[in-house]
Design an enzyme around this catalytic site. Structure first.
Site, PDB file in Angstrom:
ATOM      1  N   ARG A 107      -1.223  -7.736  -9.930  1.00 14.47           N
ATOM      2  CA  ARG A 107      -1.886  -6.459  -9.637  1.00 14.47           C
ATOM      3  C   ARG A 107      -1.773  -5.470 -10.802  1.00 14.47           C
ATOM      4  O   ARG A 107      -1.170  -4.407 -10.706  1.00 14.47           O
ATOM      5  CB  ARG A 107      -1.347  -5.885  -8.333  1.00 14.47           C
ATOM      6  N   LYS A 113      -6.069   3.253   6.940  1.00 11.61           N
ATOM      7  CA  LYS A 113      -4.991   3.417   5.938  1.00 11.61           C
ATOM      8  C   LYS A 113      -5.596   3.494   4.547  1.00 11.61           C
ATOM      9  O   LYS A 113      -5.257   4.374   3.751  1.00 11.61           O
ATOM     10  CB  LYS A 113      -4.038   2.240   6.036  1.00 11.61           C
ATOM     11  N   ASN A 114      -6.520   2.562   4.255  1.00 10.52           N
ATOM     12  CA  ASN A 114      -7.020   2.445   2.878  1.00 10.52           C
ATOM     13  C   ASN A 114      -8.072   3.486   2.519  1.00 10.52           C
ATOM     14  O   ASN A 114      -8.504   3.555   1.370  1.00 10.52           O
ATOM     15  CB  ASN A 114      -7.549   1.032   2.626  1.00 10.52           C
ATOM     16  N   ARG A 135       3.605  -1.342   8.024  1.00  6.09           N
ATOM     17  CA  ARG A 135       2.925  -0.602   6.949  1.00  6.09           C
ATOM     18  C   ARG A 135       1.458  -0.358   7.283  1.00  6.09           C
ATOM     19  O   ARG A 135       0.864   0.607   6.821  1.00  6.09           O
ATOM     20  CB  ARG A 135       2.997  -1.395   5.634  1.00  6.09           C
ATOM     21  N   VAL A 186     -10.017 -13.055  -4.650  1.00  8.15           N
ATOM     22  CA  VAL A 186      -9.712 -11.692  -5.093  1.00  8.15           C
ATOM     23  C   VAL A 186      -8.298 -11.570  -5.648  1.00  8.15           C
ATOM     24  O   VAL A 186      -8.072 -10.978  -6.698  1.00  8.15           O
ATOM     25  CB  VAL A 186      -9.925 -10.680  -3.935  1.00  8.15           C
ATOM     26  N   ASP A 211      -8.543  -8.970   2.914  1.00  9.66           N
ATOM     27  CA  ASP A 211      -7.479  -8.518   3.826  1.00  9.66           C
ATOM     28  C   ASP A 211      -7.539  -9.212   5.176  1.00  9.66           C
ATOM     29  O   ASP A 211      -6.600  -9.095   5.969  1.00  9.66           O
ATOM     30  CB  ASP A 211      -7.552  -6.991   4.035  1.00  9.66           C
ATOM     31  N   ARG A 256       2.328   0.726  -3.778  1.00  3.97           N
ATOM     32  CA  ARG A 256       1.421   0.497  -4.916  1.00  3.97           C
ATOM     33  C   ARG A 256       0.349   1.577  -4.981  1.00  3.97           C
ATOM     34  O   ARG A 256      -0.037   2.025  -6.042  1.00  3.97           O
ATOM     35  CB  ARG A 256       0.717  -0.844  -4.742  1.00  3.97           C
ATOM     36  N   CYS A 303       3.329  -7.410  -6.866  1.00  5.08           N
ATOM     37  CA  CYS A 303       3.858  -7.564  -5.509  1.00  5.08           C
ATOM     38  C   CYS A 303       3.662  -9.037  -5.179  1.00  5.08           C
ATOM     39  O   CYS A 303       3.199  -9.820  -5.990  1.00  5.08           O
ATOM     40  CB  CYS A 303       3.112  -6.667  -4.525  1.00  5.08           C
TER      41      CYS A 303
HETATM   42  C1  EPZ Z   1      -7.157  -2.299  -2.432  1.00  4.42           C
HETATM   43  O1  EPZ Z   1      -6.122  -2.723  -3.313  1.00  4.42           O
HETATM   44  C2  EPZ Z   1      -6.549  -2.320  -1.043  1.00  4.42           C
HETATM   45  N1  EPZ Z   1      -5.429  -1.378  -0.974  1.00  4.42           N
HETATM   46  C3  EPZ Z   1      -6.061  -3.734  -0.724  1.00  4.42           C
HETATM   47  O2  EPZ Z   1      -5.567  -3.723   0.610  1.00  4.42           O
HETATM   48  C4  EPZ Z   1      -7.265  -4.681  -0.797  1.00  4.42           C
HETATM   49  O3  EPZ Z   1      -6.801  -6.001  -0.574  1.00  4.42           O
HETATM   50  C5  EPZ Z   1      -7.913  -4.588  -2.176  1.00  4.42           C
HETATM   51  O4  EPZ Z   1      -8.268  -3.210  -2.448  1.00  4.42           O
HETATM   52  C6  EPZ Z   1      -9.170  -5.435  -2.280  1.00  4.42           C
HETATM   53  O5  EPZ Z   1     -10.086  -5.066  -1.301  1.00  4.42           O
HETATM   54  C7  EPZ Z   1      -5.698  -0.064  -0.788  1.00  4.42           C
HETATM   55  O6  EPZ Z   1      -6.840   0.360  -0.691  1.00  4.42           O
HETATM   56  C8  EPZ Z   1      -4.514   0.861  -0.693  1.00  4.42           C
HETATM   57  P1  EPZ Z   1      -8.243  -4.077  -6.434  1.00  4.42           P
HETATM   58  P2  EPZ Z   1      -6.329  -2.584  -4.927  1.00  4.42           P
HETATM   59  O7  EPZ Z   1      -7.902  -3.149  -7.523  1.00  4.42           O
HETATM   60  O8  EPZ Z   1      -7.058  -1.349  -5.217  1.00  4.42           O
HETATM   61  C9  EPZ Z   1      -7.385  -7.103  -9.996  1.00  4.42           C
HETATM   62  C10 EPZ Z   1      -4.026  -4.106   2.304  1.00  4.42           C
HETATM   63  O9  EPZ Z   1      -3.673  -5.193   2.788  1.00  4.42           O
HETATM   64  N2  EPZ Z   1      -7.255  -5.900 -10.842  1.00  4.42           N
HETATM   65  O10 EPZ Z   1      -9.642  -4.119  -5.908  1.00  4.42           O
HETATM   66  O11 EPZ Z   1      -5.013  -2.814  -5.563  1.00  4.42           O
HETATM   67  C11 EPZ Z   1      -6.231  -7.204  -9.005  1.00  4.42           C
HETATM   68  O12 EPZ Z   1      -5.119  -7.816  -9.617  1.00  4.42           O
HETATM   69  C12 EPZ Z   1      -4.159  -3.987   0.802  1.00  4.42           C
HETATM   70  O13 EPZ Z   1      -4.309  -3.068   2.964  1.00  4.42           O
HETATM   71  C13 EPZ Z   1      -7.079  -6.079 -12.214  1.00  4.42           C
HETATM   72  O14 EPZ Z   1      -7.016  -7.198 -12.723  1.00  4.42           O
HETATM   73  O15 EPZ Z   1      -7.271  -3.855  -5.193  1.00  4.42           O
HETATM   74  C14 EPZ Z   1      -6.815  -8.047  -7.900  1.00  4.42           C
HETATM   75  O16 EPZ Z   1      -6.695  -9.404  -8.244  1.00  4.42           O
HETATM   76  C15 EPZ Z   1      -3.681  -5.239   0.071  1.00  4.42           C
HETATM   77  N3  EPZ Z   1      -6.938  -4.980 -13.000  1.00  4.42           N
HETATM   78  C16 EPZ Z   1      -8.284  -7.620  -7.879  1.00  4.42           C
HETATM   79  O17 EPZ Z   1      -8.526  -6.970  -9.144  1.00  4.42           O
HETATM   80  C17 EPZ Z   1      -6.988  -3.706 -12.487  1.00  4.42           C
HETATM   81  O18 EPZ Z   1      -6.872  -2.729 -13.269  1.00  4.42           O
HETATM   82  C18 EPZ Z   1      -8.623  -6.655  -6.761  1.00  4.42           C
HETATM   83  O19 EPZ Z   1      -7.782  -5.544  -6.907  1.00  4.42           O
HETATM   84  C19 EPZ Z   1      -7.157  -3.556 -11.088  1.00  4.42           C
HETATM   85  C20 EPZ Z   1      -7.307  -4.666 -10.285  1.00  4.42           C
END
Ligand code: EPZ
Length: 429
Positions: free
Chosen positions: A136, A37-38, A410, A340, A318, A107, A131
């Site tokens: 996020r 998915k990701n 999902r 995270v 995850d 998202r 969420c």
């Molecule tokens: C991706 O989300 C994945 N989703 C998530 O999987 C996964 O948990 C996450 O990466 C971490 O591995 C998809 O790929 C569609 P991040 P993403 O930006 O990109 C903070 C699932 O269960 N952050 O690496 O949203 C954020 O708040 C989903 O399949 C900022 O502060 O994750 C978080 O605390 C859930 N500012 C941390 O970084 C930003 O501009 C990691 O977020 C961006 C992120």
């Protein structure tokens, strides 16, 4: 977006109300995992940078994919599916608006921002909002786009960008955000200048996106936590097979650690789960890893162990919830440190309803292993928390009824069929 689009999307989120399991239950057999998915979501967003036909193979049947597909149609693409293959081609010019109704449902829709910036002068993308697992924000995404010359205004719940002046830049991400890495990499394909991104996310799904962008014709050099990207004025099409879903696979590996189980999980790149395998070996599991499988056998009683989630190659956030469910019936105390996301313990309350002994202290859940869990009515709060409740339902004595299952559909294709094949008593109502 007109109502028929919105209704069509709501129709695709067609999920039975409850998922039920009768435990305790040992699992035996083999499960073959579907596409990631990701990895598919950013790749679908990236098809917006080309007018040519893209064939994307190994695409799972999931509501997140359906929503992204609907978004691409609104953004001018014709998308058709034949089994696990998606065909994406240009149907009309791309309007520069990604509507809130869709972005709030998924998202990952924010990933179209980079692609729209790469291909046009001005665009408007709804802010995804938070969420349940955390606020996020997208500050890292926007800071990078600003450095690339985009003019950005955030108002009324939308990000408005003027990307006419998009140019190459040297950007160091404040945090190795997966989504920010993906958005900025796709945006960088919109200029023939060179862009260098430092401190990027190293998740395998990010690498998969880089491979897809290269297949379209972008020049990309990726080494460790640095990537350099040179775009081109026009891109070709692609016929691309996506990697298997390592988080889905990891969830089945954790399920295979349930007492008395002997399970073989078949998927590409098992080495991407090294951090999980190491922890399960600490718990006493016997694990054999081949080129395209992980075979797990579990001892009579698992020992508890501590985990700390971290960006790849650390323990995947995850898999934190499914692993916690397993630790709830292991010997001794397990400390689960979630670093995270700021609020990814929503499944704890539901596990406690089943008899788990969990105390949360800031970003650490202290899990005291109990003799047994008891089946109970519980609710999925998010995707991976829902998977945790399935694991708990396998461990528990009696029937567990999981509601709000739309979270589970999902991210887990045919989860009922897979667990049935492994011998679980699982059904929907
Ligand atoms: C991706 O989300 C994945 N989703 C998530 O999987 C996964 O948990 C996450 O990466 C971490 O591995 C998809 O790929 C569609 P991040 P993403 O930006 O990109 C903070 C699932 O269960 N952050 O690496 O949203 C954020 O708040 C989903 O399949 C900022 O502060 O994750 C978080 O605390 C859930 N500012 C941390 O970084 C930003 O501009 C990691 O977020 C961006 C992120």
């Amino acid at each position: 977006m007109n109502n028929s689009d919105l209704n069509r999307i709501k129709h695709t989120i067609n999920s039975p109300d409850s998922l039920l399991l009768k435990g305790p239950c040992a699992l035996n057999g083999t499960v073959r995992v579907s596409g990631s998915k990701n990895a598919v979501l950013p790749i679908l967003a990236a098809t917006l940078i080309t007018d040519k036909k893209c064939t994307i193979r190994n695409v799972p049947e999931l509501t997140d994919i359906s929503i992204m597909t609907e978004l691409l149609k609104i953004l001018g693409k014709k998308v058709s599916r034949e089994e696990n293959v998606l065909y994406v081609e240009k149907e009309k010019d791309t309007p520069g608006v990604a509507p809130y109704e869709l972005v709030r449902m998924l998202r990952a829709s924010i990933l179209v921002m980079g692609a729209l910036a790469a291909g046009r002068n001005s665009l408007k993308v709804a802010l995804p909002g938070g969420c349940l697992i955390g606020e996020r924000p997208i500050d890292i995404h926007l800071k990078g786009l600003k450095k690339m010359g985009a003019e950005i205004k955030v108002s009324g719940g939308f990000v408005e960008l003027n990307a006419s002046g998009l140019k190459g830049a040297e950007i160091t991400l404040d945090f190795p955000s997966v989504g920010a890495t993906e958005n900025l990499a796709i945006a960088a394909c919109g200029t023939t200048d060179k862009t260098v991104l430092e401190n990027i996310a190293c998740e395998p799904e990010v690498d998969e996106l880089f491979s897809f962008l290269k297949s379209l014709g972008a020049k990309i050099k990726h080494s460790g936590s640095t990537v350099s990207i040179k775009g081109r004025s026009r891109y070709g099409g692609s016929d691309f097979t996506v990697m298997d879903d390592r988080i889905q696979a990891g969830t089945y590996v954790i399920a295979g650690a349930v007492k008395g189980s002997d399970v073989r999980i078949e998927f590409s790149s098992p080495e991407t789960l090294d951090a999980l395998v190491e922890k399960l070996c600490e718990c006493g599991c016997r694990i054999d890893t081949g080129s395209d499988y992980i075979h797990i056998k579990t001892p009579e009683k698992l020992k508890g162990t501590d985990i700390r989630t971290a960006p790849y190659p650390g323990f995947p956030t995850d898999l934190q919830a499914p692993f916690m469910a397993l630790m709830s019936c292991s010997e001794g105390v397990s400390l689960i440190n979630e670093t995270v996301f700021e609020n990814r313990f929503l499944h704890c309350g539901e596990l406690k309803r089943m008899g788990a002994d969990i105390e949360i202290k800031k970003d650490i859940a202290i899990v005291q292993g109990v003799e047994k869990l008891t089946g109970a009515p519980v609710a999925a709060k998010d995707l991976r928390g829902g998977a945790a409740l399935v694991i708990a339902g396998l461990l528990a004595e009696g029937v567990t009824r999981i509601s709000e299952t739309e979270h589970i559909w999902r991210g887990y294709e045919d989860i009922v069929g897979h667990f049935k094949k492994l011998g679980a008593e699982i059904w929907t109502e």
